[in-house]
Motif scaffolding. Structure first.
Motif, mmCIF file in Angstrom:
data_model
loop_
_atom_site.group_PDB
_atom_site.id
_atom_site.type_symbol
_atom_site.label_atom_id
_atom_site.label_comp_id
_atom_site.label_asym_id
_atom_site.label_seq_id
_atom_site.Cartn_x
_atom_site.Cartn_y
_atom_site.Cartn_z
ATOM 1 N N ASP A 50 2.974 -4.225 2.461
ATOM 2 C CA ASP A 50 2.967 -3.797 1.045
ATOM 3 C C ASP A 50 1.712 -3.201 0.362
ATOM 4 N N ASN A 51 0.586 -3.421 1.136
ATOM 5 C CA ASN A 51 -0.757 -3.209 0.613
ATOM 6 C C ASN A 51 -1.498 -2.278 1.491
ATOM 7 N N TYR A 52 -2.329 -1.551 0.884
ATOM 8 C CA TYR A 52 -3.367 -0.625 1.650
ATOM 9 C C TYR A 52 -4.706 -0.897 1.183
ATOM 10 N N PHE A 53 -5.633 -0.092 1.690
ATOM 11 C CA PHE A 53 -7.129 -0.081 1.581
ATOM 12 C C PHE A 53 -7.246 1.212 0.517
ATOM 13 N N ASP A 54 -8.138 1.044 -0.335
ATOM 14 C CA ASP A 54 -8.678 2.382 -1.069
ATOM 15 C C ASP A 54 -9.899 2.779 -0.413
ATOM 16 N N PHE A 62 1.142 -1.185 -2.849
ATOM 17 C CA PHE A 62 1.847 -0.081 -3.162
ATOM 18 C C PHE A 62 2.614 -0.050 -4.263
ATOM 19 N N SER A 63 2.728 1.005 -5.082
ATOM 20 C CA SER A 63 3.476 1.260 -6.208
ATOM 21 C C SER A 63 4.853 1.678 -5.932
ATOM 22 N N SER A 64 5.680 0.887 -6.691
ATOM 23 C CA SER A 64 7.094 1.142 -6.537
ATOM 24 C C SER A 64 7.696 2.375 -7.666
ATOM 25 N N ASP A 70 1.787 7.374 -1.537
ATOM 26 C CA ASP A 70 2.926 7.633 -0.520
ATOM 27 C C ASP A 70 2.048 7.958 0.671
ATOM 28 N N ASN A 71 1.022 8.486 0.828
ATOM 29 C CA ASN A 71 0.183 9.022 2.038
ATOM 30 C C ASN A 71 -0.892 8.034 2.438
ATOM 31 N N GLU A 72 -1.018 6.710 1.897
ATOM 32 C CA GLU A 72 -1.743 5.700 2.022
ATOM 33 C C GLU A 72 -1.151 5.145 3.405
#
Length: 246
Positions: A50-54, A62-64, A70-72
């Motif tokens: 549910d999470n990614y690195f900036d 991740f935003s719902s 979406d490409n992260e």
């Protein structure tokens, strides 16, 4: 002024997080240790998806409602390493002039670290709940934390606590075994305190490898019983500890 607003926002988070159990309709009754361990592992896997690195290594959910992320790549796609203790770590990079981290080193740690309780919600989904800040140097002081006792408590500090309180606490009262185990798989970046950060990755310490249900030092007014720790961090520098430092 910017830091003031950030501090206020953090304070608000700390207050509201205590009410998150009700907001999320989660099961908050204490379960058996075996069940808690299973919940921790399941919640960690969900967190990784549910999470990614900036771009600077900060963990972002991740935003719902938006498609901008979406490409992260989710954290689960960064080849997480799971240790026998249940601790999971992800390394984004190896510093070019990195220095090995020794168990007794004095470390300088730039990080945002939060704690969670893994619970089963009313939808029967196991997830992290009741988010609470542990250390947040990035959004508060902007400088690394120096020589944290949860990595290595100074002998003089431990002895003083025992003398003052007529106790016989061991290092486990202060130190977090799961964090100690995982951080040795990283290297110090050997930076100055004022250098810009580029976070090295994440260490996720399930409650059984943190403080579990044991008595622990009061790092805050909040108990860390049953809590999983998510360290999003960069080791800025290490120094060899001398006997005078201990």
């Amino acid at each position: 002024m910017k830091k003031i607003f950030l501090f206020l926002a953090l304070a608000s988070l700390a207050i509201t997080s205590c009410n998150n159990d009700d907001d999320n309709n989660s099961t908050t009754e204490e379960v058996s240790i075996e069940t808690q361990n299973t919940y921790d592992d399941e919640a960690i896997q969900k967190f990784l998806k549910d999470n990614y690195f900036d771009s600077r290594g900060n963990i972002v959910a991740f935003s719902s409602t938006s498609t901008t992320d979406d490409n992260e790549k989710p954290l689960s796609d960064y080849n997480p390493v799971k240790l026998n203790s249940g601790v999971i770590y992800i390394s984004r990079y190896t510093p070019p002039n990195g220095k090995a981290i020794v168990a007794t080193d004095k470390i300088k740690l730039m990080h945002n670290t939060y704690t969670y309780v893994a619970v089963k919600g009313s939808d029967n989904v196991v997830k992290f709940d009741s988010k609470y800040p542990f250390r947040t140097t990035i959004i508060t002081t902007g400088t690394p934390e120096i020589d944290p006792a949860y990595f290595h408590v100074r002998t003089s500090v431990l002895n003083k606590y025992n003398t003052d309180n007529s106790t016989t606490k061991t290092r486990a009262f202060y130190e977090m075994e799961g964090f100690q185990e995982a951080i040795k798989n990283f290297q110090s970046c050997e930076l100055n305190d004022t250098d810009n950060y580029n976070l090295q990755g994440v260490i996720i310490v399930p409650s059984r490898a943190a403080f579990a249900r044991d008595e622990h030092f009061a790092y805050s007014a909040f108990s860390f019983r049953n809590r999983t720790f998510v360290f999003n961090f960069q080791v800025f520098k290490t120094e060899t500890r001398t006997s005078a430092d201990d």
